[in-house]
Design a protein around this motif. Sequence first.
Motif, PDB file in Angstrom:
ATOM      1  N   ARG A 153     -21.501   2.342   0.813  1.00 61.99           N
ATOM      2  CA  ARG A 153     -21.655   3.614   1.533  1.00 61.99           C
ATOM      3  C   ARG A 153     -20.844   3.609   2.824  1.00 61.99           C
ATOM      4  O   ARG A 153     -20.121   4.566   3.124  1.00 61.99           O
ATOM      5  CB  ARG A 153     -23.134   3.863   1.849  1.00 61.99           C
ATOM      6  N   ALA A 154     -20.955   2.546   3.587  1.00 60.47           N
ATOM      7  CA  ALA A 154     -20.268   2.497   4.873  1.00 60.47           C
ATOM      8  C   ALA A 154     -18.758   2.530   4.703  1.00 60.47           C
ATOM      9  O   ALA A 154     -18.050   3.215   5.456  1.00 60.47           O
ATOM     10  CB  ALA A 154     -20.695   1.248   5.642  1.00 60.47           C
ATOM     11  N   ILE A 155     -18.239   1.812   3.720  1.00 56.94           N
ATOM     12  CA  ILE A 155     -16.793   1.800   3.495  1.00 56.94           C
ATOM     13  C   ILE A 155     -16.305   3.174   3.063  1.00 56.94           C
ATOM     14  O   ILE A 155     -15.291   3.679   3.555  1.00 56.94           O
ATOM     15  CB  ILE A 155     -16.418   0.730   2.454  1.00 56.94           C
ATOM     16  N   ALA A 156     -17.033   3.816   2.151  1.00 56.22           N
ATOM     17  CA  ALA A 156     -16.619   5.132   1.670  1.00 56.22           C
ATOM     18  C   ALA A 156     -16.663   6.173   2.780  1.00 56.22           C
ATOM     19  O   ALA A 156     -15.741   6.993   2.923  1.00 56.22           O
ATOM     20  CB  ALA A 156     -17.500   5.560   0.498  1.00 56.22           C
ATOM     21  N   GLU A 157     -17.727   6.158   3.563  1.00 52.41           N
ATOM     22  CA  GLU A 157     -17.840   7.133   4.647  1.00 52.41           C
ATOM     23  C   GLU A 157     -16.767   6.900   5.714  1.00 52.41           C
ATOM     24  O   GLU A 157     -16.197   7.865   6.246  1.00 52.41           O
ATOM     25  CB  GLU A 157     -19.239   7.064   5.264  1.00 52.41           C
ATOM     26  N   ARG A 158     -16.497   5.645   6.006  1.00 54.20           N
ATOM     27  CA  ARG A 158     -15.462   5.342   6.999  1.00 54.20           C
ATOM     28  C   ARG A 158     -14.093   5.775   6.481  1.00 54.20           C
ATOM     29  O   ARG A 158     -13.282   6.326   7.227  1.00 54.20           O
ATOM     30  CB  ARG A 158     -15.479   3.848   7.306  1.00 54.20           C
ATOM     31  N   GLU A 159     -13.832   5.518   5.204  1.00 52.26           N
ATOM     32  CA  GLU A 159     -12.557   5.908   4.610  1.00 52.26           C
ATOM     33  C   GLU A 159     -12.345   7.413   4.713  1.00 52.26           C
ATOM     34  O   GLU A 159     -11.276   7.889   5.116  1.00 52.26           O
ATOM     35  CB  GLU A 159     -12.541   5.462   3.142  1.00 52.26           C
ATOM     36  N   PRO A 187       0.817  -1.217   0.000  1.00 54.27           N
ATOM     37  CA  PRO A 187       0.000   0.000   0.000  1.00 54.27           C
ATOM     38  C   PRO A 187       0.848   1.263   0.000  1.00 54.27           C
ATOM     39  O   PRO A 187       1.958   1.282   0.537  1.00 54.27           O
ATOM     40  CB  PRO A 187      -0.826  -0.119   1.288  1.00 54.27           C
ATOM     41  N   ASP A 188       0.318   2.307  -0.615  1.00 54.47           N
ATOM     42  CA  ASP A 188       0.981   3.612  -0.635  1.00 54.47           C
ATOM     43  C   ASP A 188       0.520   4.391   0.589  1.00 54.47           C
ATOM     44  O   ASP A 188      -0.612   4.887   0.638  1.00 54.47           O
ATOM     45  CB  ASP A 188       0.616   4.354  -1.928  1.00 54.47           C
ATOM     46  N   LEU A 189       1.379   4.493   1.584  1.00 52.72           N
ATOM     47  CA  LEU A 189       1.034   5.195   2.823  1.00 52.72           C
ATOM     48  C   LEU A 189       1.224   6.700   2.717  1.00 52.72           C
ATOM     49  O   LEU A 189       0.860   7.427   3.648  1.00 52.72           O
ATOM     50  CB  LEU A 189       1.892   4.666   3.978  1.00 52.72           C
ATOM     51  N   GLY A 190       1.742   7.174   1.584  1.00 50.98           N
ATOM     52  CA  GLY A 190       2.076   8.581   1.451  1.00 50.98           C
ATOM     53  C   GLY A 190       0.923   9.454   1.008  1.00 50.98           C
ATOM     54  O   GLY A 190      -0.229   9.022   0.881  1.00 50.98           O
ATOM     55  N   GLU A 191       1.251  10.707   0.735  1.00 55.32           N
ATOM     56  CA  GLU A 191       0.234  11.708   0.388  1.00 55.32           C
ATOM     57  C   GLU A 191      -0.525  11.331  -0.874  1.00 55.32           C
ATOM     58  O   GLU A 191      -1.750  11.500  -0.947  1.00 55.32           O
ATOM     59  CB  GLU A 191       0.902  13.072   0.218  1.00 55.32           C
ATOM     60  N   ALA A 192       0.165  10.813  -1.884  1.00 56.34           N
ATOM     61  CA  ALA A 192      -0.508  10.438  -3.124  1.00 56.34           C
ATOM     62  C   ALA A 192      -1.507   9.318  -2.890  1.00 56.34           C
ATOM     63  O   ALA A 192      -2.624   9.337  -3.434  1.00 56.34           O
ATOM     64  CB  ALA A 192       0.521  10.028  -4.175  1.00 56.34           C
ATOM     65  N   GLY A 193      -1.126   8.357  -2.081  1.00 52.96           N
ATOM     66  CA  GLY A 193      -2.036   7.260  -1.774  1.00 52.96           C
ATOM     67  C   GLY A 193      -3.261   7.737  -1.017  1.00 52.96           C
ATOM     68  O   GLY A 193      -4.391   7.303  -1.303  1.00 52.96           O
ATOM     69  N   ARG A 194      -3.065   8.642  -0.054  1.00 49.86           N
ATOM     70  CA  ARG A 194      -4.206   9.164   0.698  1.00 49.86           C
ATOM     71  C   ARG A 194      -5.138   9.954  -0.213  1.00 49.86           C
ATOM     72  O   ARG A 194      -6.369   9.840  -0.112  1.00 49.86           O
ATOM     73  CB  ARG A 194      -3.718  10.044   1.851  1.00 49.86           C
ATOM     74  N   ASP A 201     -10.330  10.569  -3.151  1.00 45.89           N
ATOM     75  CA  ASP A 201     -11.034  10.819  -4.410  1.00 45.89           C
ATOM     76  C   ASP A 201     -11.975   9.667  -4.743  1.00 45.89           C
ATOM     77  O   ASP A 201     -13.117   9.880  -5.178  1.00 45.89           O
ATOM     78  CB  ASP A 201     -10.043  11.022  -5.553  1.00 45.89           C
ATOM     79  N   ARG A 202     -11.507   8.452  -4.539  1.00 50.05           N
ATOM     80  CA  ARG A 202     -12.327   7.293  -4.862  1.00 50.05           C
ATOM     81  C   ARG A 202     -13.520   7.171  -3.916  1.00 50.05           C
ATOM     82  O   ARG A 202     -14.622   6.802  -4.344  1.00 50.05           O
ATOM     83  CB  ARG A 202     -11.463   6.032  -4.821  1.00 50.05           C
TER      84      ARG A 202
END
Length: 540
Positions: free
Chosen positions: A76-82, A35-42, A47-48
């Motif tokens: 919905r739950a995954i997106a809101e939690r993210e 996983p990309d833990l950096g700013e680009a990954g966040r 965005d997604r």
Amino acid sequence: MTPFELADRVWEELLEDQPLLGTMVGDERYDDRLPDLGEAGRARRADRARAALADLAALDGSALDLQERTALDVVRAIAERELAELEHRLDRLRVVSHLWGPGQLLVELGTYQRADTPERLERLLARLSATPAYYAAAVEVSRDGLASGVVAPRIVVERTLAQVERLLAAPLEDSPALLAVPTEDAEGRERVVRALREIVHPALEGYRAALRDYLPHATETIGLAALPGGEAMYAAEILAHTTLPLTPREVHELGMDELERIQEERRACSQRLGYEDPARAAAEAASRAASPEELVALAEAQVAKGWEAAPAWFGRLPSEPCEVRSVEPFREADMPFAFYQPPSQDGSRRGVYYLNAYGLAHKPLHHLATTTYHEANPGHHLQIALEQELGDRPAIRRFAGYLTGTAFCEGWGLYAERLADEMGLFEDELERLGMLEMQGMRAARLVVDTGIHAFGWPRERAVALLEEAGVPRVDAEIEVDRYVTMPGQALAYKIGQHEIERLRAEAARREGPAFSLRDFHDRLLALGTLPLPAIRRELG
């Protein structure tokens, strides 16, 4: 776009952003990356998540069937939690956590990834080659946390540092990463050892150095409330794990009430054993396992017993039971007494019930039965493995429901402990006392977790309450430090159990003499892991 198309797209995005998730469920396409833990990954994850919510809002929800509704519940739950986790930058704390943080990477790879073909070996080697960037990003996030004032407690950083020290001190040939490579593949194992020596361990040493630099700045307080924005962070974590908008005070008071009720049951049980004091009953009547092998053998017998009894209580079962393993020595000092890891989607890796043999002399054996029935059958293995085998729904429903929150999954595990008593699985009154002590611990968690993160409790007060509930000192300390580094997660158990028991009671009242507990279990488990409001809607 249809609901299933959206669900499938979000699942694919999850696999790209969290490649270890794919490895865990047996999707090997991203086994060559981390996983990309950096700013680009966040930024990409945010965005997604926003795009998923926008597309969800554009769908016509008036004529959806059960599978479509529940797929969108998960999206919905995954997106809101993210978005909530990114907003509150919880990654600043997780990158120095001793539970499932970067220090656990090698054991995750060894546990989940396979390197039994040339192609799979190359993917593992590519992933190991990606560790310098991965650990460098983790270090950068930790420094960002220091600059922002969002700093982990000293006890957490000390545990993480000690864990990494043990990993680096062990011979390379004993690295957990080698669990992925067959013992007969001498050349493949040598290539992995070389990658560990030349690439991974230098990166891990950099992470260790950063932890050493971080430690003097770690907080002496242990709760989120002491951090900037901590109250909002904790509210987000309560919602994330319980899937309900509960306040810390509500949870705290529920825990106090539940603990008092369970302590009454515990006293009555100890009296049946011939003791007035439950603590004395546990101390004098309990035995200990003589070795990790004995502990695992006893658990294996209990797994088999629960599996054999299950058909009378469930109409549908997973294709096979789970296996039992001991927690690896390098991390046993920091891990809970037990936990479960699901099988892969193709069945090539079975579900695993892990037992922690650390400090056996201090762990009463009468806690083992209820733990087994929680983690294996009729608990987590039965529920999760069965869910993965339900092929009438999108992959995100079969494998990612827990990302919506763990209240149903952990609630089912705790419900299964009580159900095991109804099923006649406990051998004697002492094992029943063990069940009540573990139930009391979960009630005490509601009090302790909120006490730590909302009401400023010190560590020793939290440990003492767990000991009063019947938890041995060594486990009480591990548990409290778990709550410290995973705010809100421990709330899911009792909140979920409470909801499942309420739904069962309502169904029994509604259906009267026609009520079948076996059918209720099948209806509930067929829904799969969902936010609690969605389960209420579908079973109400």
